[in-house]
Motif scaffolding. Sequence first.
Motif, mmCIF file in Angstrom:
data_model
loop_
_atom_site.group_PDB
_atom_site.id
_atom_site.type_symbol
_atom_site.label_atom_id
_atom_site.label_comp_id
_atom_site.label_asym_id
_atom_site.label_seq_id
_atom_site.Cartn_x
_atom_site.Cartn_y
_atom_site.Cartn_z
ATOM 1 N N GLY A 44 12.331 9.922 -1.028
ATOM 2 C CA GLY A 44 11.490 9.275 0.174
ATOM 3 C C GLY A 44 12.313 8.452 0.831
ATOM 4 O O GLY A 44 12.317 8.305 2.001
ATOM 5 N N LEU A 45 13.449 7.936 0.325
ATOM 6 C CA LEU A 45 14.529 7.144 1.059
ATOM 7 C C LEU A 45 15.317 7.739 1.857
ATOM 8 O O LEU A 45 15.724 7.408 3.045
ATOM 9 C CB LEU A 45 15.290 6.571 -0.036
ATOM 10 N N LEU A 46 15.505 8.974 1.428
ATOM 11 C CA LEU A 46 16.191 9.990 2.299
ATOM 12 C C LEU A 46 15.395 10.502 3.325
ATOM 13 O O LEU A 46 15.721 10.496 4.369
ATOM 14 C CB LEU A 46 16.697 11.316 1.545
ATOM 15 N N GLU A 47 14.187 10.603 3.267
ATOM 16 C CA GLU A 47 13.357 10.983 4.349
ATOM 17 C C GLU A 47 13.119 9.800 5.485
ATOM 18 O O GLU A 47 13.041 9.969 6.501
ATOM 19 C CB GLU A 47 11.912 11.240 3.811
ATOM 20 N N LEU A 48 13.191 8.559 4.844
ATOM 21 C CA LEU A 48 13.260 7.376 5.696
ATOM 22 C C LEU A 48 14.425 7.513 6.774
ATOM 23 O O LEU A 48 14.549 7.021 7.596
ATOM 24 C CB LEU A 48 13.194 5.902 4.923
ATOM 25 N N ASP A 49 15.741 7.876 5.950
ATOM 26 C CA ASP A 49 16.962 7.860 6.739
ATOM 27 C C ASP A 49 16.592 8.979 7.884
ATOM 28 O O ASP A 49 17.028 8.518 9.038
ATOM 29 C CB ASP A 49 18.065 8.463 5.706
ATOM 30 N N GLY A 50 16.036 10.067 7.753
ATOM 31 C CA GLY A 50 15.502 10.974 8.819
ATOM 32 C C GLY A 50 14.948 10.389 9.883
ATOM 33 O O GLY A 50 15.188 10.569 11.090
ATOM 34 N N VAL A 51 13.755 9.598 9.586
ATOM 35 C CA VAL A 51 13.051 8.865 10.459
ATOM 36 C C VAL A 51 13.615 7.772 11.426
ATOM 37 O O VAL A 51 13.575 7.823 12.531
ATOM 38 C CB VAL A 51 11.841 8.119 9.675
ATOM 39 N N LEU A 52 14.666 7.159 10.586
ATOM 40 C CA LEU A 52 15.318 5.997 11.316
ATOM 41 C C LEU A 52 16.287 6.757 12.360
ATOM 42 O O LEU A 52 16.826 6.231 13.206
ATOM 43 C CB LEU A 52 16.238 5.201 10.338
ATOM 44 N N ARG A 53 17.043 7.949 12.157
ATOM 45 C CA ARG A 53 17.913 8.532 12.732
ATOM 46 C C ARG A 53 17.332 9.116 14.035
ATOM 47 O O ARG A 53 17.708 8.853 15.183
ATOM 48 C CB ARG A 53 18.635 9.661 12.116
ATOM 49 N N GLU A 54 16.049 9.622 13.775
ATOM 50 C CA GLU A 54 15.345 10.075 14.957
ATOM 51 C C GLU A 54 14.933 8.889 16.195
ATOM 52 O O GLU A 54 14.921 9.109 17.133
ATOM 53 C CB GLU A 54 13.999 10.907 14.578
ATOM 54 N N ARG A 55 14.596 7.667 15.479
ATOM 55 C CA ARG A 55 14.055 6.835 16.349
ATOM 56 C C ARG A 55 15.130 5.735 16.867
ATOM 57 O O ARG A 55 15.075 5.296 17.887
ATOM 58 C CB ARG A 55 13.268 5.824 15.304
ATOM 59 N N TYR A 56 16.078 5.593 15.913
ATOM 60 C CA TYR A 56 17.139 4.503 16.308
ATOM 61 C C TYR A 56 18.660 5.254 16.395
ATOM 62 O O TYR A 56 19.321 4.381 16.999
ATOM 63 C CB TYR A 56 17.287 3.422 15.409
ATOM 64 N N GLY A 57 18.860 6.587 16.153
ATOM 65 C CA GLY A 57 20.218 6.942 16.107
ATOM 66 C C GLY A 57 20.812 7.123 14.989
ATOM 67 O O GLY A 57 20.441 6.390 13.927
ATOM 68 N N GLU A 58 22.115 7.604 14.969
ATOM 69 C CA GLU A 58 22.800 8.161 13.834
ATOM 70 C C GLU A 58 23.469 6.904 13.230
ATOM 71 O O GLU A 58 23.498 6.752 11.927
ATOM 72 C CB GLU A 58 24.083 9.081 14.206
ATOM 73 N N VAL A 59 23.672 6.018 13.695
ATOM 74 C CA VAL A 59 24.495 4.690 13.356
ATOM 75 C C VAL A 59 23.533 4.041 12.393
ATOM 76 O O VAL A 59 23.998 3.471 11.388
ATOM 77 C CB VAL A 59 24.923 3.883 14.293
ATOM 78 N N ILE A 60 22.370 3.641 12.766
ATOM 79 C CA ILE A 60 21.494 2.957 11.923
ATOM 80 C C ILE A 60 20.914 3.841 10.853
ATOM 81 O O ILE A 60 20.897 3.153 9.621
ATOM 82 C CB ILE A 60 20.158 2.648 12.721
ATOM 83 N N GLY A 61 20.876 5.252 10.964
ATOM 84 C CA GLY A 61 20.857 6.009 9.853
ATOM 85 C C GLY A 61 21.926 5.902 8.651
ATOM 86 O O GLY A 61 21.519 5.755 7.379
#
Length: 420
Positions: free
Chosen positions: A264-281
């Motif tokens: 689930g934390l890796l799935e959150l990483d994908g959501v963060l990258r899509e919403r805020y960009g690669e750096v935040i992920g």
Amino acid sequence: MMTNAPDTRAPRWKVIGPGLVVAATGVGSADMVATLVAGSNYGYMLLWAVVLGVVLKIVLVEGAGRYTVATGKTIFEGWRSLGRWPVWYFAPYIVIWGFVYGASAMSSTALPLAALFGGPLWVWAVATGLIGFVLIWFGRYRFFERITAALVGVMFVTIVILAVIAAPNVLDAITGLVPLIPDEPNAVFYTLALAGGVGGTITLAAYGYWLREKGWDKPQFLKVMRIDNTVAYIVTGVFVISMLIVGVEVVQAAGVAISASDQGLLELDGVLRERYGEVIGVWFLIGFWAAGFSSVLGVWNGVSLMFADFMGNVTGKGSEHPDSRANGRWFKVYVLWLTFPPMLLLFLDQPVFLVLLYGVLGALFMPFLAITLLPILNSDRVPRGFRNRWYLNVALGVTTILFVVLGVYQVWNAIASVIG
């Protein structure tokens, strides 16, 4: 060893030590996922349960720490004073728990590393175990405390800033402090599990051992211990609430469902990258790793201290014998046990019977700790001035009832999941 308590008039961070270690160790990837899922599924409705969980941990850890400060004895010596039954429970628990936890901790900590750098998960898991082994085998408490504090800083700053970026709805969050339970099957037990499970492991009982390593195991350190414990769990509370905010404002807002496992934390990483960009992920994965690795180091050190004391007592050498202390014979045996045998589970399916025992014994540890603290802290096992006052008995009694109910429910689920 320190002989004088630090000046409690100094800035609070200067008297923080073992409390931060025990709080950080107790919050791993599983707790992050549980809080994230709660936020994504129920919004801020269960914020009160997270706050309650922090209060429960403060009560439990303060009780374990107070026994050590008041008597200079270890919590295992306190358990043993209650008769033989605590020994019969603790012996299989610490052996089986360490074997299964070692594999799960290495694996979950390796997940963000594999996501960041690629390569097989088992390679990063083995590397995690080996690095933790070296740091604990050769390091001393002062070094361990400092590196844990650094990891806490990384995980704390990462998640809190993510929560700020997510721009939480403050009014909605405040309404979450009203005790409400979702109208769903088993919602009561899910809510109680969230309150009881976040930051709750065997390492709560390790607090007294870290106080001893710090040199804070004398009566004059009572006030210091209480400040240390309270501030550490407030920090933990802010961290967990921030994770809940991310679940609400990022995952729920994105309209996605994440799994209730470490994935689930890796799935959150994908959501963060899509919403805020690669750096935040990438930044989140670093914080995810720091949370996992702080738990690895905390267990490798703290539970090894507990095992060393256990073996020292059952072999008749006592808690002060070098074999019963940090970096002694039994300490090193358990560090080896946590590191190398569990690596076999990284390549094999976990045996059903072992998983069942792990689930049952693990579910019963928190009730065991709460139940045993009541007679220990209300009898001549501690000096009169250090015994529970009525409000502490009420708090510890409520905590005991909660953990007994949760323990029975989790045992039933563990058995049902294996049989089914």
